[in-house]
Scaffold this motif. Sequence first.
Motif, PDB file in Angstrom:
ATOM      1  N   ARG A  65     -32.801 -15.255 -20.788  1.00  0.00           N
ATOM      2  CA  ARG A  65     -32.496 -14.756 -22.127  1.00  0.00           C
ATOM      3  C   ARG A  65     -31.847 -13.375 -22.078  1.00  0.00           C
ATOM      4  O   ARG A  65     -30.913 -13.095 -22.840  1.00  0.00           O
ATOM      5  N   ALA A  66     -32.337 -12.497 -21.228  1.00  0.00           N
ATOM      6  CA  ALA A  66     -31.737 -11.162 -21.128  1.00  0.00           C
ATOM      7  C   ALA A  66     -30.285 -11.259 -20.678  1.00  0.00           C
ATOM      8  O   ALA A  66     -29.419 -10.539 -21.189  1.00  0.00           O
ATOM      9  N   ALA A 138     -32.643 -20.968 -24.215  1.00  0.00           N
ATOM     10  CA  ALA A 138     -32.496 -19.530 -23.974  1.00  0.00           C
ATOM     11  C   ALA A 138     -31.116 -19.040 -24.395  1.00  0.00           C
ATOM     12  O   ALA A 138     -30.984 -17.994 -25.053  1.00  0.00           O
ATOM     13  N   ALA A 139     -30.086 -19.786 -24.039  1.00  0.00           N
ATOM     14  CA  ALA A 139     -28.720 -19.376 -24.382  1.00  0.00           C
ATOM     15  C   ALA A 139     -28.497 -19.401 -25.886  1.00  0.00           C
ATOM     16  O   ALA A 139     -28.028 -18.423 -26.482  1.00  0.00           O
ATOM     17  N   LEU A 243     -22.230  -0.490 -18.017  1.00  0.00           N
ATOM     18  CA  LEU A 243     -23.531  -0.559 -17.358  1.00  0.00           C
ATOM     19  C   LEU A 243     -23.821  -1.985 -16.925  1.00  0.00           C
ATOM     20  O   LEU A 243     -23.555  -2.930 -17.653  1.00  0.00           O
ATOM     21  N   ALA A 244     -24.372  -2.121 -15.732  1.00  0.00           N
ATOM     22  CA  ALA A 244     -24.800  -3.431 -15.265  1.00  0.00           C
ATOM     23  C   ALA A 244     -26.158  -3.762 -15.858  1.00  0.00           C
ATOM     24  O   ALA A 244     -26.915  -2.876 -16.261  1.00  0.00           O
ATOM     25  N   LEU A 245     -26.458  -5.050 -15.883  1.00  0.00           N
ATOM     26  CA  LEU A 245     -27.732  -5.495 -16.436  1.00  0.00           C
ATOM     27  C   LEU A 245     -28.929  -4.871 -15.711  1.00  0.00           C
ATOM     28  O   LEU A 245     -29.871  -4.420 -16.365  1.00  0.00           O
ATOM     29  N   PRO A 246     -28.944  -4.792 -14.366  1.00  0.00           N
ATOM     30  CA  PRO A 246     -30.095  -4.150 -13.701  1.00  0.00           C
ATOM     31  C   PRO A 246     -30.287  -2.693 -14.110  1.00  0.00           C
ATOM     32  O   PRO A 246     -31.427  -2.216 -14.181  1.00  0.00           O
ATOM     33  N   GLY A 388     -32.844 -10.281 -26.037  1.00  0.00           N
ATOM     34  CA  GLY A 388     -33.072 -11.135 -24.878  1.00  0.00           C
ATOM     35  C   GLY A 388     -34.268 -10.686 -24.059  1.00  0.00           C
ATOM     36  O   GLY A 388     -35.055 -11.502 -23.581  1.00  0.00           O
ATOM     37  N   VAL A 389     -34.421  -9.360 -23.898  1.00  0.00           N
ATOM     38  CA  VAL A 389     -35.569  -8.832 -23.149  1.00  0.00           C
ATOM     39  C   VAL A 389     -36.867  -9.181 -23.849  1.00  0.00           C
ATOM     40  O   VAL A 389     -37.823  -9.672 -23.227  1.00  0.00           O
TER      41      VAL A 389
END
Length: 466
Positions: A65-66, A138-139, A243-246, A388-389
């Motif tokens: 989801r994130a 989730a999507a 920014l990257a997701l991590p 999503g988080v």
Amino acid sequence: MLPAEVLTSSSVRLGLRLGLFQLSFGILGVLILGLFNRLLIEDLRVPAALAALAIGAEQLMGFTRAWFGFRSDLCPVGRLRRTPFILLGSLSCSVLFGSAGWVVLQLARAMDSPQQSASVGWLGLLVLISIGIGTAIAAAGTAFSALVADLSSEQERPRVLSVVWGMRLVGVLLGTVLVNQTFGPACDAGASREAVMEGLQRLIVVTPPILFVLGLASVLGLEHPVKADDRGRKPSVDQPKRLALPQLLGRLRTIPQAGRFMTLLCLLTFSMFFNDAVLEPYGAAVFGMSVCATTSLNALIALGFLVGLGLSGFQLIERIGTIRTARGGALLAAAALSLMLLAAPGQTLGLLRIAITLFGVSLGICINACLTLMFSFVEPGRTGFLLGVWGVGFAYSCGLATISGGGVLSLLQMFSGGNIEAAYSGVFLLQILCFLAAALMTRRLNVAGFRSTVQSRFASMVKALD
């Protein structure tokens, strides 16, 4: 009309349109969590733990989801951000539901054959399909939540969410009607397995097109493509690309208030869905109810849900605040579960139905309170990512609850020497304790301070990083 009346009217119209998507998910939910689970446990005699794993495996994909929310935030100018994810997810859910029903039919044939080794393979395939359904949910679900946030203001959002989730419960009602219509005589008590499987064959033919059409009608033409001037009005629309997701996840973990909210969200969600996999089998095993009679219990929960959603979205949250609303819902849920236990010794169906209806009311109150908080803790340009988080915590708590319910039931049956009533009582007692713990946890939170601190800290982080 008064401004409040105008606000309510626009909220209801938007909620009804968007709610068609949740209507399809309501139908899907009652058929998978309700009907399929009942068929596996009671008709095919699959152990409750294995059945819960096969059905609850869809929640294992909640971590995506994130990522899906993050990707939907990255839409370039001239394209739709949320609609493609929603439509592709709806189509996938429709096709995979039909596939899951076909696998259940094959599993039934394998269980009837002299060599039942093939049933292991069919169960494994059902788990894989369930995982596929979870990915599609989730999507579509994350993009849908972000679309709700995009199209509604903070003031009208509790009302919109009430209507949207109310439509989901209408879907539960329609799913119950759909089962009765397609199963026909197989709904009667004591119906043969052959009659039940014939009803399932009809169901998997009729249902997939309905699911996709509802998803299509809910969002088609509602979202507008991202325009160049949107970036001027909302500068953060293109900021996620830097920014990257991590990186985003790492910085989010440094905010203590985010962790406290996630803990409360997970505990409440776990409490709400802990009996999903055992409620219908409970009606069958303890009260001797038929397939259609146990499926109809979902209708009572749905009616209670509608009442709870309306009370929380249009009255309670505005009057007493979100945290107090969640606390009251948790306490009401504990009381309703206690009534379910009291109905078992004398097999009092009337009391059981009252308790289940009250439980539905409490779920509506708790869910709307949690969702309102989730939609408050967003940042422009990262709406999909943050939702999503929060959705990850919601999904995993729901999946863990579904799997744990069946697993705990199996363990308690073993330790109680096959005493089925004692096993179900243990499941409900544990659920009561979880709700009471969640109610106590809300006392540590101040809704206004909690919301403002999360938003200000995350805004500061975004400013520093960008």
